[in-house]
Design an enzyme around this catalytic site. Structure first.
Site, mmCIF file in Angstrom:
data_model
loop_
_atom_site.group_PDB
_atom_site.id
_atom_site.type_symbol
_atom_site.label_atom_id
_atom_site.label_comp_id
_atom_site.label_asym_id
_atom_site.label_seq_id
_atom_site.Cartn_x
_atom_site.Cartn_y
_atom_site.Cartn_z
ATOM 1 N N LYS A 78 0.999 -1.248 -0.072
ATOM 2 C CA LYS A 78 -0.057 -0.009 -0.073
ATOM 3 C C LYS A 78 0.768 1.233 -0.044
ATOM 4 O O LYS A 78 1.933 1.189 0.663
ATOM 5 C CB LYS A 78 -0.817 -0.122 1.313
ATOM 6 C CG LYS A 78 -1.820 1.095 1.331
ATOM 7 C CD LYS A 78 -2.729 0.643 2.718
ATOM 8 C CE LYS A 78 -3.740 1.934 2.738
ATOM 9 N NZ LYS A 78 -4.631 1.726 4.055
ATOM 10 N N SER A 153 -9.661 1.421 2.890
ATOM 11 C CA SER A 153 -8.808 2.158 2.262
ATOM 12 C C SER A 153 -7.835 1.692 1.290
ATOM 13 O O SER A 153 -7.190 1.947 0.522
ATOM 14 C CB SER A 153 -8.151 3.423 2.956
ATOM 15 O OG SER A 153 -7.095 2.757 3.768
ATOM 16 N N SER A 177 -9.643 -0.766 7.224
ATOM 17 C CA SER A 177 -8.855 -0.501 6.029
ATOM 18 C C SER A 177 -8.163 -1.868 5.196
ATOM 19 O O SER A 177 -7.893 -2.011 4.210
ATOM 20 C CB SER A 177 -7.884 0.555 5.673
ATOM 21 O OG SER A 177 -8.625 1.593 5.556
HETATM 22 N N1 GLN Z 1 -13.043 3.644 6.455
HETATM 23 C C1 GLN Z 1 -12.183 3.942 7.541
HETATM 24 C C2 GLN Z 1 -11.800 5.564 7.750
HETATM 25 O O1 GLN Z 1 -11.919 6.116 6.562
HETATM 26 C C3 GLN Z 1 -10.992 3.233 7.483
HETATM 27 C C4 GLN Z 1 -9.606 3.901 7.499
HETATM 28 C C5 GLN Z 1 -8.421 3.122 7.737
HETATM 29 O O2 GLN Z 1 -8.578 1.922 8.260
HETATM 30 N N2 GLN Z 1 -7.408 3.393 7.282
HETATM 31 O O3 GLN Z 1 -11.217 6.086 8.769
#
Ligand code: GLN
EC number: 6.3.5.7
Length: 481
Positions: A78, A153, A177
């Protein structure tokens, strides 16, 4: 068979038998990337020459007598994980040309293990989101349906694994994420126990919940990867040695207690998704598991607490990107403040700005007690309830998401996007390990379940995931690309 379709375990055996080389594997994945990335936008950077050089080096190490489960295995990272010499953007204009001078600890460990870095994958900008639409470099498409999001994400990583553009990928999970895109792409994703793997070299989002982990084709692969990522790191004082033991002799769910609670089977969940998760329960029960009712009444506050704590930490962590200390610098203006404002104004996208403002507000003198402190208290209660439930049950079974992947552009208001995390936030706030596993298909799209485990019990979860995976054949259905 196209070598890119192999699991880590399968490829590793073939490498050990000298049936294939690391260069063959890397080339197969690079060909797949060349064919598909134009359509899917899973990778932001492909490190072709570097990957081939690393693959040749892995083959030489094997020639010299070295072995190991990841030696010569190609993977993707990532793009919020620092990689020396290969651009790291966090999918933000702020870091569009940033090349880190050092590797994140987990990248270093993978290099030592001989894994081959193919490139860097797309994400929501700074990992803020649940669809990968917040990327400054365009959304990633879901390999099962290019009209739909891959989740987020870590959407680029999950899509890359689902589309065989790598053998496994790294993600980061702050509030879902790793797990959320794994669910939408029909692959396996583990959010490890907080502190099991080092955060050093991750672009910080919410330091109190961030954790890196694997997105893989099987739970067995995720286990092999976790064994490399795990461990205490002098550079990250929150890492802890949880050990890596598990009952590897276990072949069924005999005497396993599965925690179930109505709080995770709310009205908003699509009936077919609920059925798929209950089918997982039944399968585990046929193998000897027992249902154990647990109660988590404060689960309903998890999203609200998460969306106060997360922006608060973001507002602090992202203050370093000001055009001077780090990141894109806009010239012009009268003074230093103008430079900061112009750089942050041009560098950050709308969701990042929203979170910085929300967090700054929640932490401000007049509102700290009403919002931030209250959220932390809710977090404590949520964690306590989960730990109490996990004293009775070996793990808690939940759906991963309320529905399969939605359409690109469908969710326009931020709150509906935040609600995507409805089954994700609790484990993050409590720092517990959580494993997402494929649970079948609804209307041709993957759906998934989640197993939330005891603190430090990551390998038990993976073992359960492997036994479950061996009982199903979801992996035989592949996206048509
Ligand atoms: N959907 C969550 C957020 O927007 C997940 C983010 C993450 O785990 N990096 O904060």
């Amino acid at each position: 068979m196209d070598l890119s379709q192999l699991t880590v375990k399968e490829a590793s055996e073939k490498l050990a038998q000298r049936e294939i080389s690391a260069v063959d594997l890397a080339k197969a994945c690079l060909a797949r990337i060349a064919a598909l990335n134009g359509g899917l936008n899973a990778y932001l950077t492909v490190a072709k020459e570097e990957a081939l050089a690393e693959a040749r080096a892995a083959d030489q190490r094997r020639q010299a007598g070295e072995a190991g489960p990841l030696l010569g295995i190609p993977y993707a990272a990532k793009d919020n994980i620092l990689t020396k010499g290969v651009r790291t953007t966090a999918a933000s204009k702020m870091l569009e040309n940033y090349i880190a001078p050092y590797d994140a600890t987990i990248i270093k460990k993978l290099r030592q293990a001989g894994a081959v870095l193919l490139g860097k994958t797309n994400l929501d900008e700074f990992a803020h989101g649940a669809s990968t639409e917040n990327s400054a470099f365009g959304p990633t498409k879901n390999p099962w349906d290019a009209q739909r999001v891959p989740g987020g994400s870590s959407g680029g990583s999950a899509a890359a694994v689902a589309a065989d553009m790598c053998l496994f990928a790294l993600g980061t999970d702050t509030g879902g994420s790793i797990r959320h895109p794994a669910a939408y792409c029909g692959v396996v994703g583990l959010k490890p126990t907080y502190g099991r793997a080092s955060r050093f070299g991750l672009i910080a989002m919410t330091s109190s919940t961030d954790v890196p982990g694997p997105i893989a084709k099987t739970a067995a692969d995720a286990e092999a990867i976790m064994r490399v990522l795990s461990g205490v790191d002098k550079q990250d004082a929150t890492t802890y040695d949880f050990g890596i033991e598990t009952d590897s002799a276990r072949q069924d769910f005999q005497n396993v207690k599965i925690g179930l609670t109505p709080e995770f089977f709310t009205d908003g969940i699509q009936p077919a998704v609920k059925e798929a998760v209950l089918a997982v329960l039944n399968l585990m029960k046929e193998q000897g598991a027992q249902e154990q009712a647990v109660s988590l009444p404060h689960t309903k506050y998890a999203i609200a607490a998460y969306y106060l704590i997360t922006p608060s930490e973001i507002s602090s962590n992202l203050s370093r990107f000001d055009g001077i200390k780090y990141g894109r610098a806009e010239s012009g203006g009268e003074n230093l403040f103008d430079l900061y404002a112009a750089s942050r104004g041009a560098g950050f996208g709308p969701e990042v700005k929203r979170r910085i403002m929300l967090g700054t507000f929640a932490l401000s003198a007049g509102y700290y007690d009403a919002y931030y402190l209250k959220a932390q208290k809710a977090r404590t209660v949520i964690a306590r309830e989960l730990n109490e439930a996990l004293a009775k049950a070996d793990f808690i079974l939940t759906p991963a998401t309320p529905h399969p992947a939605f359409r690109i552009g469908e969710k326009t208001d931020p709150v509906s996007m935040y609600l995507e995390d409805v089954f994700m936030s609790s484990a993050s706030l409590a720092g517990l390990p959580a494993l997402v596993l494929p649970a079948g298909f609804v209307d041709g799209l993957p759906v998934a379940c989640q197993l939330i485990g005891r603190r430090g019990a990551d390998y038990d979860l993976l073992r359960f995931g492997e036994i479950y995976g061996n009982l199903t054949n979801w992996r035989q259905t592949r996206p048509k690309l």
